[in-house]
Design an enzyme around this catalytic site. Sequence first.
Site, PDB file in Angstrom:
ATOM      1  N   TYR A  72       0.852  -1.175   0.000  1.00  0.00           N
ATOM      2  CA  TYR A  72       0.000   0.000   0.000  1.00  0.00           C
ATOM      3  C   TYR A  72       0.888   1.225   0.000  1.00  0.00           C
ATOM      4  O   TYR A  72       1.960   1.191  -0.614  1.00  0.00           O
ATOM      5  CB  TYR A  72      -1.030  -0.031   1.150  1.00  0.00           C
ATOM      6  CG  TYR A  72      -2.275   0.740   0.771  1.00  0.00           C
ATOM      7  CD1 TYR A  72      -3.231   0.195  -0.082  1.00  0.00           C
ATOM      8  CD2 TYR A  72      -2.466   2.049   1.217  1.00  0.00           C
ATOM      9  CE1 TYR A  72      -4.343   0.928  -0.465  1.00  0.00           C
ATOM     10  CE2 TYR A  72      -3.585   2.783   0.832  1.00  0.00           C
ATOM     11  CZ  TYR A  72      -4.525   2.208  -0.004  1.00  0.00           C
ATOM     12  OH  TYR A  72      -5.601   2.938  -0.388  1.00  0.00           O
ATOM     13  N   PHE A 124      -1.170  -2.811 -30.975  1.00  0.00           N
ATOM     14  CA  PHE A 124      -1.554  -4.051 -30.309  1.00  0.00           C
ATOM     15  C   PHE A 124      -3.054  -4.019 -30.026  1.00  0.00           C
ATOM     16  O   PHE A 124      -3.639  -2.951 -29.820  1.00  0.00           O
ATOM     17  CB  PHE A 124      -0.763  -4.219 -29.005  1.00  0.00           C
ATOM     18  CG  PHE A 124      -0.982  -5.562 -28.391  1.00  0.00           C
ATOM     19  CD1 PHE A 124      -0.486  -6.702 -28.994  1.00  0.00           C
ATOM     20  CD2 PHE A 124      -1.705  -5.699 -27.212  1.00  0.00           C
ATOM     21  CE1 PHE A 124      -0.709  -7.958 -28.435  1.00  0.00           C
ATOM     22  CE2 PHE A 124      -1.923  -6.946 -26.655  1.00  0.00           C
ATOM     23  CZ  PHE A 124      -1.425  -8.077 -27.265  1.00  0.00           C
ATOM     24  N   ASP A 125      -3.688  -5.200 -29.999  1.00  0.00           N
ATOM     25  CA  ASP A 125      -5.157  -5.205 -29.942  1.00  0.00           C
ATOM     26  C   ASP A 125      -5.767  -4.596 -28.671  1.00  0.00           C
ATOM     27  O   ASP A 125      -6.862  -4.049 -28.737  1.00  0.00           O
ATOM     28  CB  ASP A 125      -5.776  -6.573 -30.270  1.00  0.00           C
ATOM     29  CG  ASP A 125      -5.020  -7.732 -29.674  1.00  0.00           C
ATOM     30  OD1 ASP A 125      -4.144  -7.474 -28.840  1.00  0.00           O
ATOM     31  OD2 ASP A 125      -5.308  -8.881 -30.035  1.00  0.00           O
ATOM     32  N   ASP A 216       5.291   1.329 -26.670  1.00  0.00           N
ATOM     33  CA  ASP A 216       4.668   0.146 -26.064  1.00  0.00           C
ATOM     34  C   ASP A 216       5.783  -0.898 -25.960  1.00  0.00           C
ATOM     35  O   ASP A 216       6.226  -1.448 -26.960  1.00  0.00           O
ATOM     36  CB  ASP A 216       3.504  -0.332 -26.944  1.00  0.00           C
ATOM     37  CG  ASP A 216       2.766  -1.513 -26.327  1.00  0.00           C
ATOM     38  OD1 ASP A 216       3.272  -2.103 -25.350  1.00  0.00           O
ATOM     39  OD2 ASP A 216       1.685  -1.860 -26.835  1.00  0.00           O
ATOM     40  N   ALA A 218       6.508  -3.947 -24.222  1.00  0.00           N
ATOM     41  CA  ALA A 218       6.417  -5.299 -23.653  1.00  0.00           C
ATOM     42  C   ALA A 218       7.692  -6.107 -23.895  1.00  0.00           C
ATOM     43  O   ALA A 218       8.119  -6.872 -23.046  1.00  0.00           O
ATOM     44  CB  ALA A 218       5.217  -6.025 -24.242  1.00  0.00           C
ATOM     45  N   LYS A 259       5.887 -10.209 -20.433  1.00  0.00           N
ATOM     46  CA  LYS A 259       6.820 -10.658 -21.468  1.00  0.00           C
ATOM     47  C   LYS A 259       8.251 -10.457 -20.948  1.00  0.00           C
ATOM     48  O   LYS A 259       8.712 -11.241 -20.152  1.00  0.00           O
ATOM     49  CB  LYS A 259       6.559  -9.918 -22.784  1.00  0.00           C
ATOM     50  CG  LYS A 259       5.302 -10.388 -23.508  1.00  0.00           C
ATOM     51  CD  LYS A 259       4.067  -9.717 -23.020  1.00  0.00           C
ATOM     52  CE  LYS A 259       2.867 -10.041 -23.869  1.00  0.00           C
ATOM     53  NZ  LYS A 259       1.846  -9.006 -23.778  1.00  0.00           N
ATOM     54  N   HIS A 453     -12.298 -16.474 -32.478  1.00  0.00           N
ATOM     55  CA  HIS A 453     -11.306 -17.557 -32.354  1.00  0.00           C
ATOM     56  C   HIS A 453     -11.202 -18.111 -30.934  1.00  0.00           C
ATOM     57  O   HIS A 453     -10.809 -19.250 -30.739  1.00  0.00           O
ATOM     58  CB  HIS A 453      -9.931 -17.101 -32.853  1.00  0.00           C
ATOM     59  CG  HIS A 453      -9.472 -15.791 -32.305  1.00  0.00           C
ATOM     60  ND1 HIS A 453     -10.118 -14.602 -32.593  1.00  0.00           N
ATOM     61  CD2 HIS A 453      -8.448 -15.462 -31.493  1.00  0.00           C
ATOM     62  CE1 HIS A 453      -9.493 -13.613 -31.978  1.00  0.00           C
ATOM     63  NE2 HIS A 453      -8.478 -14.102 -31.300  1.00  0.00           N
TER      64      HIS A 453
HETATM   65  C1  LIG Z   1       0.731  -8.303 -24.123  1.00  0.00           C
HETATM   66  C2  LIG Z   1       0.776  -6.948 -24.707  1.00  0.00           C
HETATM   67  C3  LIG Z   1      -0.068  -5.918 -24.234  1.00  0.00           C
HETATM   68  C4  LIG Z   1      -1.151  -6.166 -23.202  1.00  0.00           C
HETATM   69  O1  LIG Z   1      -0.616  -6.568 -22.005  1.00  0.00           O
HETATM   70  P1  LIG Z   1      -1.372  -7.550 -20.959  1.00  0.00           P
HETATM   71  O2  LIG Z   1      -0.370  -7.662 -19.856  1.00  0.00           O
HETATM   72  O3  LIG Z   1      -1.654  -8.827 -21.659  1.00  0.00           O
HETATM   73  O4  LIG Z   1      -2.613  -6.859 -20.517  1.00  0.00           O
HETATM   74  C5  LIG Z   1       0.064  -4.667 -24.804  1.00  0.00           C
HETATM   75  N1  LIG Z   1       0.953  -4.431 -25.788  1.00  0.00           N
HETATM   76  C6  LIG Z   1       1.779  -5.390 -26.269  1.00  0.00           C
HETATM   77  C7  LIG Z   1       2.749  -5.075 -27.351  1.00  0.00           C
HETATM   78  C8  LIG Z   1       1.706  -6.683 -25.750  1.00  0.00           C
HETATM   79  O5  LIG Z   1       2.501  -7.643 -26.240  1.00  0.00           O
END
Ligand SMILES: *Cc1c(COP(=O)(O)O)cnc(C)c1O
Length: 461
Positions: A72, A124-125, A216, A218, A259, A453
């Site tokens: 916290y 990313f989706d 982004d 990851a 990741k 899918h």
């Molecule tokens: C996995 C991923 C996300 C989303 O992250 P989550 O931890 O699955 O919510 C966003 N952008 C990229 C490039 C990712 O590979």
Amino acid sequence: MRFMTAEPFRIKMVEPLKMTTKEQRQQCLKEAGYNAFRLRAEDVYIDCLTDSGTSAMSNKQWSALLLGDESYAGCKSFYKLEKSVQDIFGMPYVQPTHQGRAADYIMTQIYCKPGMYAIGNLHFDTFRGNAEMLGTFPVDQVIDEGLDSASGYHPFKGNLDLNKMQKLIDEKGAEKICVVIITVTCNGNGGQPVSMKNIREVSALAKKYNIPVVIDSARLAENAYFIQQREEGYQNKSIKEITNEMFSYCETATMSSKKDGLVNIGGLFVTRNKDVFAQANQMAIVHEGFITYGGMAGRDLEALAVGLQEGCDEHYLKYRTEQVHYLGEKLKEKGIPIVEPTGGHGVYVDGRRFFPNIPQSEFPSQRLVCALYEEAGVRAVELGACAFGKKDPKTGADIWPELELMRICISRRVYTDRHMDVIANTLGYIYENRDKYTGMKLVYEGPITSLRHFTAGFEML
Ligand SMILES: *Cc1c(COP(=O)(O)O)cnc(C)c1O
């Protein structure tokens, strides 16, 4: 030379895998409606569905868990994470979140506006979903080579096309572009890296028009490793020098820690802009948790603090990228058509070229997913006619996508090269017998086509 080094770790704890027979797997497939998402993980021998949240943690990470304090206000674990993140990102302000998509949500709320455009290499989706809910238009502007699976070798297929970017700015007006998001590595086309030169030039162009840049990140360490290996002038720089330079070109970064953070859950929102940080804090308090934990337990913050550092280790990154490359080479030796070069986190097999006698309307890549599971208990995932197929809004007729692939994702520090051999040998066997396979029919799909899918059901033709 690869044969003179192997995994830079030894295995201290093992998880025994359930071995199944072909008959049992056929039964599992049937019960799952021939959809890999509906299989139970325990019935899978080698799981290559995703690389997200599937990493094996190290002894140092496991022991760090025990040091985690109650999460916290002002918790000790947060300050360890903050220090680790600042070291790699070179940015001062760190807001943890429970996953990457929560950081996406916060970022979208801050940077995106209805009716405006968000430029990206390939969005990313989860960002795409957040943008669309807000009424922002995500625009993909990766270089053309990045979209062509047969275009052969290009060192940085994740690069954003500066001409396309300039054209959109000219057409719509700079005031209509709310943000540029560079995804490193570019998940959408198979973990293809983005060069430092490209990040620098995209950032300079955005700056000229006062458009903020977000990374982004990851797979920030895999991207940095590819820069070190492939880009002129970076051979003698450390991974952290490279990540620090990458982030020097952006205002804010989001990250899914599942990741390259080498942990099973978590996300980050990192920025150099104090006002943006204050807004992110507000949003985190409402949606995630207090500023110093963001929906994470103290122990998870600790494991991430350590995992980020291990993810930037060069010996680890060499092993990691070479294992993916190794599987790709094995498949190529057998004549199996894959997307080249292999990216950071998986190998993509071209379903249409693998099964030339199965038309796209009969789901060749899905058929391959089923065959691979049936023969060896290996779970891959379809990225093709089922995942990306659309329907004509007027006639309801199927529109088949350009992409027709099966993705084999490799989890970090989990499988050995012998597991890779099993995948390659099995695919080789299926490829030799490719004439014997027929297509599939979609017999169930949910109401939202873009999500079908996950729950779809199939029958063999
Ligand atoms: C996995 C991923 C996300 C989303 O992250 P989550 O931890 O699955 O919510 C966003 N952008 C990229 C490039 C990712 O590979």
